[in-house]
Motif scaffolding. Structure first.
Motif, PDB file in Angstrom:
ATOM      1  N   VAL A  70       0.842  -1.261   0.127  1.00  0.00           N
ATOM      2  CA  VAL A  70       0.090   0.146  -0.042  1.00  0.00           C
ATOM      3  C   VAL A  70       1.014   1.288   0.031  1.00  0.00           C
ATOM      4  N   GLN A  71       1.162   1.931  -1.212  1.00  0.00           N
ATOM      5  CA  GLN A  71       1.783   3.005  -1.216  1.00  0.00           C
ATOM      6  C   GLN A  71       1.170   4.300  -1.448  1.00  0.00           C
ATOM      7  N   VAL A  72       1.404   5.211  -0.489  1.00  0.00           N
ATOM      8  CA  VAL A  72       0.584   6.582  -0.190  1.00  0.00           C
ATOM      9  C   VAL A  72       1.700   7.458  -0.993  1.00  0.00           C
ATOM     10  N   MET A  73       1.259   8.049  -1.996  1.00  0.00           N
ATOM     11  CA  MET A  73       1.924   9.144  -2.794  1.00  0.00           C
ATOM     12  C   MET A  73       1.940  10.771  -2.102  1.00  0.00           C
ATOM     13  N   ASN A  74       2.698  11.183  -2.495  1.00  0.00           N
ATOM     14  CA  ASN A  74       2.801  12.604  -1.765  1.00  0.00           C
ATOM     15  C   ASN A  74       1.811  13.544  -1.816  1.00  0.00           C
ATOM     16  N   SER A  75       0.799  13.302  -3.196  1.00  0.00           N
ATOM     17  CA  SER A  75      -0.465  13.886  -3.118  1.00  0.00           C
ATOM     18  C   SER A  75      -1.698  13.371  -2.411  1.00  0.00           C
ATOM     19  N   GLY A  76      -1.368  12.166  -1.568  1.00  0.00           N
ATOM     20  CA  GLY A  76      -2.357  11.505  -1.119  1.00  0.00           C
ATOM     21  C   GLY A  76      -2.909  10.265  -1.704  1.00  0.00           C
ATOM     22  N   LEU A 128       7.004  10.682 -11.682  1.00  0.00           N
ATOM     23  CA  LEU A 128       6.019  11.697 -10.665  1.00  0.00           C
ATOM     24  C   LEU A 128       5.793  11.188  -9.373  1.00  0.00           C
ATOM     25  N   LEU A 129       6.157  11.599  -8.307  1.00  0.00           N
ATOM     26  CA  LEU A 129       5.753  11.155  -6.927  1.00  0.00           C
ATOM     27  C   LEU A 129       4.356  11.266  -6.451  1.00  0.00           C
ATOM     28  N   TYR A 130       3.548  11.876  -7.211  1.00  0.00           N
ATOM     29  CA  TYR A 130       1.999  12.057  -7.078  1.00  0.00           C
ATOM     30  C   TYR A 130       1.518  11.740  -8.430  1.00  0.00           C
ATOM     31  N   LEU A 131      -0.004  11.830  -8.614  1.00  0.00           N
ATOM     32  CA  LEU A 131      -0.595  11.566  -9.607  1.00  0.00           C
ATOM     33  C   LEU A 131      -1.159  12.882 -10.287  1.00  0.00           C
ATOM     34  N   VAL A 132      -0.990  12.911 -11.676  1.00  0.00           N
ATOM     35  CA  VAL A 132      -1.209  13.979 -12.337  1.00  0.00           C
ATOM     36  C   VAL A 132      -2.455  13.490 -13.300  1.00  0.00           C
ATOM     37  N   GLU A 133      -3.646  14.196 -13.298  1.00  0.00           N
ATOM     38  CA  GLU A 133      -4.767  14.033 -13.903  1.00  0.00           C
ATOM     39  C   GLU A 133      -4.869  13.884 -15.443  1.00  0.00           C
ATOM     40  N   GLN A 134      -4.104  14.984 -15.985  1.00  0.00           N
ATOM     41  CA  GLN A 134      -3.867  15.312 -17.435  1.00  0.00           C
ATOM     42  C   GLN A 134      -2.395  15.680 -17.592  1.00  0.00           C
ATOM     43  N   ALA A 135      -1.634  14.645 -18.036  1.00  0.00           N
ATOM     44  CA  ALA A 135      -0.300  15.012 -18.662  1.00  0.00           C
ATOM     45  C   ALA A 135      -0.106  15.206 -20.015  1.00  0.00           C
ATOM     46  N   LEU A 179       6.451   1.355 -13.846  1.00  0.00           N
ATOM     47  CA  LEU A 179       6.611   0.269 -13.402  1.00  0.00           C
ATOM     48  C   LEU A 179       6.011  -0.992 -14.223  1.00  0.00           C
ATOM     49  N   ALA A 180       4.799  -0.365 -15.013  1.00  0.00           N
ATOM     50  CA  ALA A 180       3.884  -1.203 -15.635  1.00  0.00           C
ATOM     51  C   ALA A 180       4.190  -1.080 -17.269  1.00  0.00           C
ATOM     52  N   HIS A 181       5.586  -0.506 -17.549  1.00  0.00           N
ATOM     53  CA  HIS A 181       5.872  -0.485 -19.023  1.00  0.00           C
ATOM     54  C   HIS A 181       4.775   0.250 -19.874  1.00  0.00           C
ATOM     55  N   GLN A 182       4.131   1.081 -19.186  1.00  0.00           N
ATOM     56  CA  GLN A 182       3.063   1.971 -19.767  1.00  0.00           C
ATOM     57  C   GLN A 182       3.977   3.405 -20.572  1.00  0.00           C
ATOM     58  N   GLN A 183       5.069   3.617 -19.886  1.00  0.00           N
ATOM     59  CA  GLN A 183       5.804   4.662 -20.581  1.00  0.00           C
ATOM     60  C   GLN A 183       7.215   4.053 -20.603  1.00  0.00           C
ATOM     61  N   SER A 184       7.570   3.715 -21.914  1.00  0.00           N
ATOM     62  CA  SER A 184       8.920   3.270 -21.941  1.00  0.00           C
ATOM     63  C   SER A 184      10.081   4.152 -21.820  1.00  0.00           C
ATOM     64  N   THR A 185      11.291   3.647 -21.414  1.00  0.00           N
ATOM     65  CA  THR A 185      12.404   4.521 -21.791  1.00  0.00           C
ATOM     66  C   THR A 185      13.249   4.068 -22.691  1.00  0.00           C
ATOM     67  N   GLY A 186      13.306   5.064 -23.564  1.00  0.00           N
ATOM     68  CA  GLY A 186      14.401   4.603 -24.956  1.00  0.00           C
ATOM     69  C   GLY A 186      14.815   5.818 -25.567  1.00  0.00           C
ATOM     70  N   GLU A 187      15.125   5.617 -26.829  1.00  0.00           N
ATOM     71  CA  GLU A 187      16.077   6.662 -27.397  1.00  0.00           C
ATOM     72  C   GLU A 187      15.121   7.547 -28.327  1.00  0.00           C
ATOM     73  N   LEU A 188      15.176   8.887 -28.393  1.00  0.00           N
ATOM     74  CA  LEU A 188      14.630   9.723 -29.069  1.00  0.00           C
ATOM     75  C   LEU A 188      15.598  10.306 -30.061  1.00  0.00           C
ATOM     76  N   SER A 206       1.549   8.779 -13.245  1.00  0.00           N
ATOM     77  CA  SER A 206       2.536   8.777 -11.956  1.00  0.00           C
ATOM     78  C   SER A 206       3.780   7.826 -12.243  1.00  0.00           C
ATOM     79  N   TYR A 207       4.606   7.592 -11.170  1.00  0.00           N
ATOM     80  CA  TYR A 207       5.829   6.717 -11.397  1.00  0.00           C
ATOM     81  C   TYR A 207       5.151   5.208 -11.492  1.00  0.00           C
ATOM     82  N   ILE A 208       4.290   5.208 -11.222  1.00  0.00           N
ATOM     83  CA  ILE A 208       3.567   3.342 -11.139  1.00  0.00           C
ATOM     84  C   ILE A 208       3.584   3.131 -12.691  1.00  0.00           C
ATOM     85  N   ASP A 209       3.278   4.079 -13.461  1.00  0.00           N
ATOM     86  CA  ASP A 209       3.159   3.705 -15.069  1.00  0.00           C
ATOM     87  C   ASP A 209       4.553   3.162 -15.633  1.00  0.00           C
TER      88      ASP A 209
END
Length: 591
Positions: A44-50, A324-331, A379-388, A374-377
């Protein structure tokens, strides 16, 4: 004998049914019961934004089928923002809001492994910050599922409550006992567990900032030399029972030259700290933010530049958004490449549906949007790290200076032309007509005895006014067509009708002008003035039309456009006023 044979056949038939049914049941049993859940790590992870993230890492033995189901008590269903399923290599599709077999009272999800058989995988529920309550004494109460709800028994369930900073005290109340630490273990967890918990905790000041981060606009700009700058603009609404005095913003660990401003552009102080590869900027507000109030923060920083590899510029190991240490509704992330550059990696065809690549005349712009980010994404490979990567010719560096030098020359030429036009228009039409009459030989023979009658003058004025009225109607019709207020076919018919009438009136006016030219007195001079004014009208209208085209293409600066078109408009207005004055003078002759 026949009766005995009938009994025998019936018995054989019943036996076949029993055997086939048993085979099917064994097959179903093999599919359902071919795996066991040996362990679940319930974090159970509580983020900075609650916001609260429930991460259930499930260890299985045996062959796990598609359609794996897991859930939580239904009272949390309204707080579910996002559900993710993944293992070390893959992200899996999720079906939301499914029942847990025939058991009621659960919010369930179904994981589709698409034929894969992971031995360890994680299902994450991202929840709102309504589950965190701030008390008057400054402590917090966190409501969360005590255990995961599964369709099988679990041998061991390890539970960990994780905060941004370690709590100074915590008490967890649940139906099967009270805990005084951030971790506890449940052995032989039964299937379809329906158990909630409340953690009462005291945290260091500033650990949680209960807020809704409505939006993040993440702007990445790469200049012609490969230097990368970033600007993040946040819109934050306070949900805290007490006023917010500060907020912690996430940055890439390699960020440098950090500067923060508030919504009015005033600089704010920020303290940078790095932990586990995440750079955090603790920003102190210029004034307190009360519950329900919204503010904006803009943070600017530099990132490592693009590196030239062969013929391409590459940004290696690049994340679209920071952790992101918090959740952003629309990024929203916007990558602006240098003028003349061509975006090449990742391939356009591989971009997510949330990504848009805009190829303008001189510049490529990549836009990526994400919800509940958030940073959780990561972990789930939703936002990959790669080359631009992008292709760029350094010759484009000289494009802008060359363009502005050419533009300055063009403006100078236009200025000279406008000055000459303005100077030539300073004299009145009456003076110009007199000068023309003095130096030129008329192409007609004046008749001193020819007098203009009131009827012929009135006829000329009425005809000219009718022509001017039709021209005004034509301009109004064009404006309606541009705004789409009239159908195209109707527009063409009406325009053709008006233009035909104008042509007829123009021929009639030209015939009547001949009478004025041959008359004695002031009439020939008035006709010369009208024709001079008509020529100025036509020229100024044409010049304004060309100027509008140049401005629409961005080939002329706004200030130059405003000044030049103002000069042409003065010429137009002066000519219109002259014609009106002459027509008024002629109409007075008929009275």
């Amino acid at each position: 004998m026949k009766q005995a044979a009938g009994y025998l056949l019936t018995a054989v038939f019943i036996l076949l049914i029993v055997l086939s049914t048993g085979s099917v049941l064994r097959e179903v049993s093999a599919q359902i019961g071919s795996y066991n859940i040996t362990q679940v790590d319930h974090k159970v992870q509580v983020m900075n934004s609650g916001n609260v993230a429930i991460l259930d890492t499930i260890h299985v033995s045996g062959q796990i089928p598609d359609g794996f189901r897991i859930g939580l008590p239904y009272q949390y269903s309204a707080d579910v923002l996002k559900v993710l399923a993944y293992d070390e290599k893959h992200a899996y599709n999720i079906k939301l809001g499914v029942p847990l077999d025939d058991h009621n009272g659960f919010y369930g999800v179904e994981v589709n492994f698409e034929g894969k058989t992971p031995a360890v995988f994680t299902v994450t529920f991202m929840l709102t910050n309504r589950l965190v309550t701030e008390t008057e004494s400054g402590s917090y109460i966190i409501d969360f599922p005590a255990y995961p709800s599964l369709t099988q028994n679990v041998k061991t369930c390890n539970v960990d409550i994780i905060f941004p900073n370690s709590p100074t005290a915590i008490t967890i109340n649940k139906a099967d006992g009270t805990e005084t630490g951030v971790s506890y273990v449940k052995t032989d967890l039964p299937a379809y567990s329906y158990l909630t918990a409340q953690a009462s905790t005291i945290l260091p000041f500033g650990t949680l900032q209960i807020a809704t981060i409505n939006s993040l606009n993440h702007q990445i700009t790469i200049d012609a030399t490969g230097i990368v700058t970033a600007e993040d603009t946040y819109h934050i609404t306070s949900n805290s029972a007490t006023s917010l005095s500060a907020f912690v913003l996430s940055l890439p660990p390699e960020a440098t030259g950090v500067a923060v401003k508030d919504q009015s552009g005033e600089p704010l102080s920020a303290k940078l700290t790095e932990n586990s590869g995440i750079l955090a900027a603790s920003v102190v507000f210029g004034s307190f933010i009360g519950q329900g109030q919204t503010t904006s923060l803009t943070i600017q920083y530099n990132l490592p530049g693009a590196v030239l590899q062969n013929a391409d510029y590459v940004l290696g190991n690049f994340k679209i958004f920071p952790d992101l240490l918090y959740l952003v509704e629309q990024a929203t992330a916007v990558f602006s490449f240098p003028e003349g550059a061509t975006f090449i990696l990742p391939a356009v065809t591989s971009l997510d549906v949330s990504a848009t690549l805009t190829r303008n005349t001189f510049q490529d712009i990549l836009t990526i949007e994400a919800e509940n980010m958030s940073y959780i994404d990561y972990l789930a490979h939703q936002q990959s790290t790669g080359e631009l990567a992008y292709n760029y010719n350094p010759v484009w560096i000289s494009f802008r200076p060359t363009f502005w030098a050419t533009f300055a020359s063009l403006i100078g030429c236009i200025g000279i032309a406008v000055y000459r036009i303005h100077k030539s228009r300073e004299e009145t039409y009456e003076n110009r007509a007199e000068r023309i009459a003095a130096v030129s030989q008329p192409g007609y023979e004046a008749n001193p005895d020819q007098q203009m009658t009131a009827e012929s003058i009135k006829d000329f004025v009425d005809t000219y006014e009718a022509k001017r009225q039709l021209k005004a109607e034509l301009r109004s019709l064009d404006a309606k067509a541009q705004k789409g207020k009239i159908q195209r076919q109707q527009y063409k018919v009406q325009k053709k009708t008006i233009e035909t009438r104008i042509e007829g009136l123009t021929r009639n006016i030209e015939r009547k002008k001949g009478l004025f030219r041959g008359a004695s007195g002031i009439y020939p001079d008035l006709i010369i003035q009208i024709e001079l004014a008509e020529a100025d009208l036509a020229e100024s209208d044409k010049n304004m039309e060309n100027l509008e085209i140049l401005y629409g293409k961005g080939e002329i600066a706004r200030e130059s456009y405003k000044q030049t078109i103002g000069d042409y408009q003065k010429i137009h207005d002066k000519a219109e006023a002259a014609i009106k004055g002459i027509l008024l003078k002629l109409r007075e002759k008929t009275r």
